[in-house]
Write a protein that holds these residues in place. Sequence first.
Motif, PDB file in Angstrom:
ATOM      1  N   GLY A 117      48.679  35.205  52.428  1.00 50.99           N
ATOM      2  CA  GLY A 117      47.925  34.439  51.460  1.00 50.99           C
ATOM      3  C   GLY A 117      46.471  34.223  51.832  1.00 50.99           C
ATOM      4  N   SER A 118      45.916  33.148  51.287  1.00 54.69           N
ATOM      5  CA  SER A 118      44.499  32.851  51.487  1.00 54.69           C
ATOM      6  C   SER A 118      44.307  31.367  51.738  1.00 54.69           C
TER       7      SER A 118
ATOM      8  N   ASN B 177      45.694  40.831  49.574  1.00 55.51           N
ATOM      9  CA  ASN B 177      45.116  42.133  49.219  1.00 55.51           C
ATOM     10  C   ASN B 177      43.997  42.009  48.176  1.00 55.51           C
ATOM     11  N   HIS B 178      43.705  40.756  47.765  1.00 53.51           N
ATOM     12  CA  HIS B 178      42.532  40.451  46.950  1.00 53.51           C
ATOM     13  C   HIS B 178      42.560  41.085  45.570  1.00 53.51           C
ATOM     14  N   ARG B 179      43.739  41.528  45.121  1.00 54.45           N
ATOM     15  CA  ARG B 179      43.799  42.108  43.776  1.00 54.45           C
ATOM     16  C   ARG B 179      43.782  41.000  42.727  1.00 54.45           C
ATOM     17  N   VAL B 180      44.719  40.079  42.813  1.00 59.26           N
ATOM     18  CA  VAL B 180      44.774  38.927  41.908  1.00 59.26           C
ATOM     19  C   VAL B 180      45.273  37.726  42.702  1.00 59.26           C
TER      20      VAL B 180
ATOM     21  N   HIS C 276      52.065  33.948  40.416  1.00 56.85           N
ATOM     22  CA  HIS C 276      52.973  34.770  39.612  1.00 56.85           C
ATOM     23  C   HIS C 276      52.650  36.251  39.738  1.00 56.85           C
ATOM     24  N   GLN C 277      51.370  36.571  39.920  1.00 56.59           N
ATOM     25  CA  GLN C 277      51.022  37.977  40.096  1.00 56.59           C
ATOM     26  C   GLN C 277      51.422  38.457  41.488  1.00 56.59           C
ATOM     27  N   GLY C 278      51.343  37.569  42.479  1.00 56.17           N
ATOM     28  CA  GLY C 278      51.818  37.920  43.814  1.00 56.17           C
ATOM     29  C   GLY C 278      53.309  38.185  43.835  1.00 56.17           C
ATOM     30  N   LYS C 279      54.065  37.400  43.085  1.00 57.77           N
ATOM     31  CA  LYS C 279      55.518  37.614  43.003  1.00 57.77           C
ATOM     32  C   LYS C 279      55.833  38.920  42.268  1.00 57.77           C
ATOM     33  N   TYR C 280      55.015  39.252  41.301  1.00 55.67           N
ATOM     34  CA  TYR C 280      55.144  40.543  40.611  1.00 55.67           C
ATOM     35  C   TYR C 280      54.921  41.682  41.606  1.00 55.67           C
ATOM     36  N   GLN C 281      53.874  41.552  42.431  1.00 51.60           N
ATOM     37  CA  GLN C 281      53.652  42.547  43.474  1.00 51.60           C
ATOM     38  C   GLN C 281      54.832  42.598  44.445  1.00 51.60           C
ATOM     39  N   ALA C 282      55.391  41.428  44.764  1.00 54.75           N
ATOM     40  CA  ALA C 282      56.499  41.364  45.726  1.00 54.75           C
ATOM     41  C   ALA C 282      57.697  42.170  45.245  1.00 54.75           C
TER      42      ALA C 282
ATOM     43  N   ALA D 105      54.789  50.388  41.120  1.00 53.92           N
ATOM     44  CA  ALA D 105      53.334  50.214  41.091  1.00 53.92           C
ATOM     45  C   ALA D 105      52.995  48.941  40.321  1.00 53.92           C
ATOM     46  N   ALA D 106      52.132  48.114  40.901  1.00 55.10           N
ATOM     47  CA  ALA D 106      51.754  46.848  40.258  1.00 55.10           C
ATOM     48  C   ALA D 106      50.577  47.085  39.317  1.00 55.10           C
ATOM     49  N   THR D 107      50.811  47.856  38.254  1.00 55.10           N
ATOM     50  CA  THR D 107      49.726  48.271  37.364  1.00 55.10           C
ATOM     51  C   THR D 107      49.221  47.144  36.476  1.00 55.10           C
ATOM     52  N   ALA D 108      50.011  46.103  36.246  1.00 50.77           N
ATOM     53  CA  ALA D 108      49.550  44.999  35.401  1.00 50.77           C
ATOM     54  C   ALA D 108      48.372  44.273  36.023  1.00 50.77           C
ATOM     55  N   ASP D 109      48.208  44.387  37.341  1.00 45.40           N
ATOM     56  CA  ASP D 109      47.079  43.754  38.021  1.00 45.40           C
ATOM     57  C   ASP D 109      45.741  44.225  37.455  1.00 45.40           C
ATOM     58  N   GLU D 110      45.734  45.398  36.868  1.00 42.57           N
ATOM     59  CA  GLU D 110      44.484  45.977  36.404  1.00 42.57           C
ATOM     60  C   GLU D 110      44.140  45.608  34.974  1.00 42.57           C
ATOM     61  N   ARG D 111      45.144  45.261  34.143  1.00 38.95           N
ATOM     62  CA  ARG D 111      44.828  45.111  32.721  1.00 38.95           C
ATOM     63  C   ARG D 111      45.542  43.972  32.009  1.00 38.95           C
TER      64      ARG D 111
END
Length: 479
Positions: free
Chosen positions: A146-147, A318-321, A325-331, A356-362
């Motif tokens: 985390g951060s 990883n500084h994407r989002v 909830h987006q971290g759990k999506y990546q998980a 692939a966590a493609t929702a992070d982009e759009r």
Amino acid sequence: MAAITYDVVVIGAGPVGENIADRVVQGGLTAAIVERELVGGECSYWACMPTKVLLRSGAALRAARQLPGAREAVTGELDVAAVLRRRDSFASDWKDDGQVSWLGQAGIRLHRGQGRISSARVVEVTGEDGTTTTLTARHAVVVATGSGALVPDLPGLRESAPWTSRAAASASTVPARLAIIGGGVVASEMATAFTGLGSSVTVLARDGVLPTAEPFVGELVTEALRDAGATVRLGAEAAAVERDADGTVRITLTDGEQVEADELLVAIGRTPNTEDLGLDAVGLKPGAWLTVDDTLRVVGEDGAPVGGGWLYAAGDVNHRVLLTHQGKYQARAVGDVIVARAEGEPVEGGRWGRHAATADERAVPQVIFTEPEVASVGLTAAAAEAAGLRIRVVDYDLSATAGSALHAEGYRGDARMVVDEDRKVIVGFTLAGPDVAELLHAATIAVAGEVPLDRLWHAVPAFPTVSEVWLRLLEAYGR
């Protein structure tokens, strides 16, 4: 020195790390998780959950006062002590017994202490008693640490013992005067919360309030904060800070003016929790954000996976989002791809691949629990234009729907739809108004699923609800 081997070792037991380990175990592999603080992480104890509790009671009170018949039943003010007790219960009184119990039930082994990567697929865990346990991963090590709050190098700031988001979320008392440096999500939410709890709040928003959102969002939130009694200083920048012997904090602005407060919250951004992870042992820079590929493997400066692909990073680090909830999506994606690679199965990457966590982009949804509430997904109009899209922006006054008039007297809010004109799909959607969070998932589905506008005409909103705004936006766009 004990030595244990697992299929996967996860460093960090916040929501992201827990979900990775759980996904791995469900896939038939063994997993260990390393945590130096509380199992459950920032979200459970110092962020998502406790902060929303601090905000919720004030929001409910405001909602009641906006309805004739209900407002007459409100005979008192907010019970601050009761709000703080409820916050404490949601934070489990900062004890992680329940979360630790869940790990055991899920078949995940917990190792408490500071985890450091010492070599390829090896993590050394130093416990509070100084003992070291060596964990070796057969397949993967995942960093999910985390951060933390970013505290700038401002003269006198650190010496003045400022609050960060952690201190604000876990505060045992409400300061009479609270100054906030910053205008982003944390700053805006805590300004809303503490104004509602009775603090005299001053927001020093150098770059404006919620500057990365659509412009109308910052305008509405700024107006609401001022109406509630907060002072919002747009463009104000702190130059130095000092705390007097009596505890008073004095913030000197760049124009020479001083602001006094009993506590100061610094909320200007985040920094990665990667300083003490042994990243230098694998050629990475300690204290830096970790760069990942489409399947969230950590890559070096050359773009190649570190060590051939055994190291992953998920969540804030990883500084994407920087959203839970987006971290759990990546998980979920990380857990599944590790299992697939371990078992020699094909990796499903690409635009819609499960690995692939493609929702992070759009298609990133976000709710900001200010007054008014803000809900958004996808790109702002400015971001869409910067991405080179040919867009059309459609705005609508939320107060003009029958549902909003029923929802609250004097309902105020706005909605914006950003349309990709070449593909005739929505690429961005923003709402600001009372209780708009529950409208967001419909927009998320439209953006993530790239639902054509002509098909959305057949998704009929129920009457009379605030969601009627969907029909009004489509009508404003035209067939």
